[in-house]
Design an enzyme around this catalytic site. Structure first.
Site, PDB file in Angstrom:
ATOM      1  N   HIS A 101       2.065 -10.859   2.550  1.00  0.00           N
ATOM      2  CA  HIS A 101       2.583 -10.554   4.187  1.00  0.00           C
ATOM      3  C   HIS A 101       1.164  -9.718   4.420  1.00  0.00           C
ATOM      4  CE1 HIS A 101       2.554  -7.299   0.986  1.00  0.00           C
ATOM      5  NE2 HIS A 101       1.883  -6.380   2.286  1.00  0.00           N
ATOM      6  N   HIS A 103      -0.857  -7.764   7.135  1.00  0.00           N
ATOM      7  CA  HIS A 103      -0.891  -6.820   8.576  1.00  0.00           C
ATOM      8  C   HIS A 103      -1.182  -7.393   9.610  1.00  0.00           C
ATOM      9  CE1 HIS A 103      -0.082  -3.077   4.906  1.00  0.00           C
ATOM     10  NE2 HIS A 103      -0.514  -4.214   4.213  1.00  0.00           N
TER      11      HIS A 103
END
Ligand code: AMP
Ligand code: ZN
Length: 140
Positions: A101, A103
């Site tokens: 992931h 950010h």
């Protein structure tokens, strides 16, 4: 970890709700549930990969190609002055959720967010060896 146990796989499948801002063939983006700043989003591949290093250039490249538009939209929505892009890859790097992931964190002047950044002195011989080693790892 199997996809059934992975919280981000469960968000991708719709089993767990998330505030989605983007969906494409191979990635989604949604608001982080514990944001460092309002508008903090996560860009996540639909497929399960523990590490960016496991992803093909095509799939990673497709996902990361959305960063300019996502950063621009987050900055506009939050009246921010800039944004950070951060990917914690591996436990030692601070990764808690073992599904890749990215950010995207909006920043405002004087917001007080930040991280430790303690540059080290560069040892010439060690740097030359590292340059050769990394270049060889890239197939150069
Ligand atoms: P990292 O430390 O890079 O693994 O960051 C994991 C991030 O996932 C943290 O910022 C969490 O707040 C976020 N997170 C964990 N669970 C959820 C969830 N269900 N929905 C949205 N964000 C989440
Ligand atoms: Zn997963």
């Amino acid at each position: 970890m199997s996809a059934g146990e992975c919280i981000f796989c469960r968000i991708v499948s719709g089993e767990i709700p998330a505030r989605r801002v983007l969906e494409t063939d191979n990635c989604i983006a949604f608001l982080d549930v514990s944001p460092l700043a309002p508008g903090h989003c996560l860009l996540v591949p639909k497929g399960h990969f523990d590490s960016l290093a496991q992803m093909s250039a095509e799939v990673a490249g497709s996902m990361l190609s959305y960063l300019p538009a996502l950063g621009k939209a987050i900055v506009a929505a939050t009246q921010a002055d800039g944004f950070n892009v951060l990917l914690n890859d591996g436990k030692a790097a601070g990764q808690v959720v073992p599904h890749v992931h990215v950010h995207v964190i909006p920043r405002k002047e004087g917001d007080g967010l930040g991280y430790r950044w303690h540059p080290q002195a560069l040892d010439d011989a060690a740097a030359d060896a590292l340059r050769r080693s990394i270049e060889a790892g890239l197939g150069g």
